[in-house]
Design a protein around this motif. Sequence first.
Motif, PDB file in Angstrom:
ATOM      1  N   TYR A   3     122.996 -30.380 -44.503  1.00  0.00           N
ATOM      2  CA  TYR A   3     121.853 -29.041 -45.653  1.00  0.00           C
ATOM      3  C   TYR A   3     120.855 -30.431 -44.633  1.00  0.00           C
ATOM      4  N   ALA A  63     116.862 -30.038 -44.480  1.00  0.00           N
ATOM      5  CA  ALA A  63     115.777 -28.962 -44.844  1.00  0.00           C
ATOM      6  C   ALA A  63     114.666 -29.245 -43.401  1.00  0.00           C
ATOM      7  N   TRP A  64     113.768 -27.561 -43.536  1.00  0.00           N
ATOM      8  CA  TRP A  64     113.227 -27.876 -42.205  1.00  0.00           C
ATOM      9  C   TRP A  64     111.668 -28.357 -43.188  1.00  0.00           C
ATOM     10  N   LYS A  65     110.749 -29.080 -41.261  1.00  0.00           N
ATOM     11  CA  LYS A  65     109.413 -29.609 -41.733  1.00  0.00           C
ATOM     12  C   LYS A  65     108.865 -28.970 -40.936  1.00  0.00           C
TER      13      LYS A  65
END
Length: 134
Positions: free
Chosen positions: A128, A130-132
């Motif tokens: 996984y 995380a979107w940034k």
Amino acid sequence: MSVLKTIFTWWNGATTGIYFTIAKRGRFVGQDELGNRYYEARDTHDSYDRGRKRRWVVYKGYADASKVTPDWHGWLRYTFDEPPTIEPFVVKSWEKAHLPNLTGTIHARKPLGAISRGGERQRATGDYEAWKPD
């Protein structure tokens, strides 16, 4: 209390009014394994489509459309012309048995991390990211 339920609540089965409608306009066609009863209008007087008689179900207990089995669902929606009492539905060997939707009941699925199971879950694994925003 059951007399008041049939007069005022439609979600606990049929109301008193529907029994009058059934007696006047409908004919009994069959019953499924869950206890739901199926009816068809005697004529096309109050139909939605020309040439088609109205079909309806009176649920046993709580009114929930997911309690209609696939064979009767096909008959209600005019997928099949004949009801399952006359022409039984052929179940394939790979098909699972029909289950009503259990969401919102005590039998609903509660995966790990669900609040009803304490809200604790394993940490996310390494796959996984995380979107940034850029």
